[in-house]
Enzyme design. Structure first.
Site, PDB file in Angstrom:
ATOM      1  N   GLU A 194       0.779  -1.248   0.000  1.00  0.00           N
ATOM      2  CA  GLU A 194       0.000   0.000   0.000  1.00  0.00           C
ATOM      3  C   GLU A 194       0.810   1.298   0.000  1.00  0.00           C
ATOM      4  O   GLU A 194       0.745   2.080   0.956  1.00  0.00           O
ATOM      5  CB  GLU A 194      -0.923   0.020   1.223  1.00  0.00           C
ATOM      6  CG  GLU A 194      -1.913  -1.108   1.266  1.00  0.00           C
ATOM      7  CD  GLU A 194      -2.939  -0.962   2.389  1.00  0.00           C
ATOM      8  OE1 GLU A 194      -2.714  -0.163   3.308  1.00  0.00           O
ATOM      9  OE2 GLU A 194      -3.975  -1.639   2.315  1.00  0.00           O
ATOM     10  N   GLU A 206      -5.487  -8.576   1.065  1.00  0.00           N
ATOM     11  CA  GLU A 206      -6.194  -8.175   2.285  1.00  0.00           C
ATOM     12  C   GLU A 206      -7.650  -7.881   1.945  1.00  0.00           C
ATOM     13  O   GLU A 206      -7.947  -7.279   0.913  1.00  0.00           O
ATOM     14  CB  GLU A 206      -5.613  -6.899   2.915  1.00  0.00           C
ATOM     15  CG  GLU A 206      -4.266  -7.079   3.543  1.00  0.00           C
ATOM     16  CD  GLU A 206      -3.734  -5.812   4.220  1.00  0.00           C
ATOM     17  OE1 GLU A 206      -4.545  -4.986   4.706  1.00  0.00           O
ATOM     18  OE2 GLU A 206      -2.511  -5.668   4.249  1.00  0.00           O
TER      19      GLU A 206
HETATM   20  C1  BGC Z   1      -2.984  -2.408   6.098  1.00  0.00           C
HETATM   21  C2  BGC Z   1      -2.992  -3.255   7.343  1.00  0.00           C
HETATM   22  C3  BGC Z   1      -4.099  -2.775   8.266  1.00  0.00           C
HETATM   23  C4  BGC Z   1      -5.415  -2.974   7.551  1.00  0.00           C
HETATM   24  C5  BGC Z   1      -6.657  -2.684   8.367  1.00  0.00           C
HETATM   25  C6  BGC Z   1      -4.344  -2.041   5.574  1.00  0.00           C
HETATM   26  O1  BGC Z   1      -4.310  -0.699   5.225  1.00  0.00           O
HETATM   27  O2  BGC Z   1      -2.183  -2.986   5.101  1.00  0.00           O
HETATM   28  O3  BGC Z   1      -1.729  -3.204   7.914  1.00  0.00           O
HETATM   29  O4  BGC Z   1      -4.067  -3.375   9.510  1.00  0.00           O
HETATM   30  O5  BGC Z   1      -5.442  -2.155   6.415  1.00  0.00           O
HETATM   31  O6  BGC Z   1      -6.851  -1.341   8.571  1.00  0.00           O
END
Ligand code: BGC
Length: 495
Positions: A204, A398
């Site tokens: 990111e 994610e």
């Molecule tokens: C990040 C994580 C974070 C997740 C939840 C993402 O922006 O890569 O490190 O914990 O979002 O907010």
């Protein structure tokens, strides 16, 4: 006071939309778990990052990182949550006895993959130069233990934690940062290949430069917001160059795997459907949030409108033809996608470049910390990547949700996180639908395996499938209902 204002401002951005007026929730139909099926070989797993879970912040010769510094010496969490929390212990997952129990839980969950990140400061404590053998040995063991459990490691080289020694040399704003990183990446690739077959250069860049640095860059905090925001592009560009250099190295070494980069991507929607002024700023916000990074990484160019807006306030940012050629020549093998929610945009003269999306959420409270559940927009995003970026192979690195109470309450030893269950189901179904429509999605890794250190929010915000009892000395793990739901879905996948 100054810090307080900055962090208060970020908190306001991030949670500001949660009390918005009631509105119908679009795209929220939830499918039956029994209908979720993925092709054989599809990666299904979970995701974490070093600083958020490892702890052991001074063990085995580790150097200080920017987050060690910010959490311990500035106390960033105390400005947002009023408590000084750090990743010094986190989930204690540096400790082998602890992480072996986590691997056992992941194995019981039925995942075939796990994304974690390597802390640069464990491998090169000063960021450059001497390599710390104990740091390498730790990850060797972790990788061996995962593989022994039948879990494929997916390794991120950098997830927001830069050695503090490099921050002191200017961090990513220093053009030498691409050299520092290229040297680090070469060490990682040579050492961990072929046991690791999927590497991710960065996590990111947008969030790091246009959210974190924008709000945290205290030296520049007196500068106007536009200048402070646009300054982020210099570091972001260096990061993309560093990534391209690493991709080049990986391909030059002819290693038997794939290398990608993870972007946070969010389709941009007007805050008020049909509002002409908001609709008019969607293209600019989309370029700032998505286009700069997608085009930079996959086309070797930056979209004109975003570039013009940024260069107006950062006139020294002039990517050279050679730099753009480097980006173009080194397209990653796959794109890591972090998707949580769409971005709802408003015209806002007080926001950088006159557009704002942070914390804006038109849907009924309470929604997840990162926005409303909109699996339809994950589908739309995957279709856009197919149509506009030559159907680039995608790994969802994610996707997850943090709703807070009552979902996280431990009642009779269990955590009934009903809304995370709905979120998980909806998004898995969206991926299944995208695959059926021709998307080249390779896998889905849920954020996160367990509750962990959620950056400026400390431990107050929970994204885990597994809870962590922070009152118990052993940091006892408590699988949530979402863990059992995911388990039932994983069980029915073709082996
Ligand atoms: C990040 C994580 C974070 C997740 C939840 C993402 O922006 O890569 O490190 O914990 O979002 O907010």
């Amino acid at each position: 006071m100054k810090y307080k204002k900055i962090w208060g401002c970020l908190l306001g951005f991030l949670v500001g939309g949660m009390s918005m007026a009631q509105a119908p929730v679009a795209g929220s139909q939830v499918p039956a778990a029994s209908s979720i099926r993925f092709p054989k070989g599809f990666l299904l797993g979970t995701s974490t990052a070093a600083y958020q879970v490892e702890g052991a912040y001074q063990a085995d010769g580790k150097g200080e990182s920017n987050w060690d510094f910010m959490a311990n010496k500035i106390g960033v969490t105390q400005f947002t949550i009023g408590k000084k929390e750090t990743g010094n212990v986190a989930d204690n997952m540096y400790d082998r006895a602890t992480y072996l129990k986590d691997i056992a839980l992941m194995k019981a969950l039925g995942v075939n993959s796990y994304r974690f990140s390597i802390a640069w400061s464990r491998i090169m404590p000063q960021g450059t130069g001497a390599v710390n053998a104990k740091g390498l040995a730790h990850y060797d063991q972790l990788i061996a233990d995962l593989r022994a459990a039948g879990i494929e490691p997916v390794v991120t080289l950098y997830h927001f934690d830069l050695p503090q020694a490099l921050i002191e040399k200017g961090g990513w704003a220093n053009p030498a940062s691409a050299d520092w990183y290229a040297a680090y990446a070469e060490v990682i690739f040579k050492h961990f290949s072929p046991k690791v077959k999927k590497f991710i250069t960065f996590n990111e860049p947008y969030i790091e430069f246009f959210v974190q640095h924008y709000l945290m860059n205290l030296e520049q905090s007196k500068a106007p917001a536009n200048v402070r925001y646009a300054a982020g592009m210099t570091g972001a560009h260096h990061m993309l160059l560093a990534s391209a250099r690493a991709v080049a190295t990986y391909h030059r070494l002819k290693l038997p795997g794939q290398v990608g980069i993870t972007l946070n991507l969010s389709p941009v929607l007007p805050f008020t459907p049909g509002n002409a002024a908001e609709t008019a700023v969607v293209p600019l916000q989309d370029e700032l949030l998505n286009g700069l990074f997608l085009d930079g990484v996959l086309r070797g160019s930056y979209p004109r409108r975003a570039l013009d807006s940024l260069q107006k306030y950062n006139p020294t940012f002039r990517p050279t033809a050679a730099e753009l050629a480097l980006l173009k020549a080194n397209r990653p093998d796959f794109l890591g996608v972090n998707y949580y929610a769409p971005a709802f945009v408003k015209v806002d003269p007080t926001a950088p470049l006159g557009v704002n999306w942070l914390g804006l959420n038109p849907e009924p409270a309470p929604t997840s910390n990162n926005g409303p559940s909109r699996p339809d927009q994950l589908y739309a995003l995957l279709m856009r990547l197919k149509a506009d970026y030559q159907n680039v192979p995608v790994l969802i690195t994610e996707n997850g949700a943090a709703y807070g109470e009552p979902d996280e309450a431990v009642v009779n030893g269990t955590i009934n996180d009903a809304r995370r269950c709905q979120y998980l189901l909806g998004h898995l179904a969206a991926v299944q639908r995208a695959l059926a429509a021709g998307s080249k999605t390779l896998g889905y890794l849920h954020w996160s395996y367990a509750d962990n250190f959620e950056w400026i929010f400390g431990y107050s915000i929970k994204f885990g499938l597994v809870g962590v009892d922070r009152t118990s000395p052993a940091l006892t793990r408590i699988p949530k209902q979402s863990y059992y739901l995911y388990q039932s879905i994983l069980k029915q996948q073709p082996k």
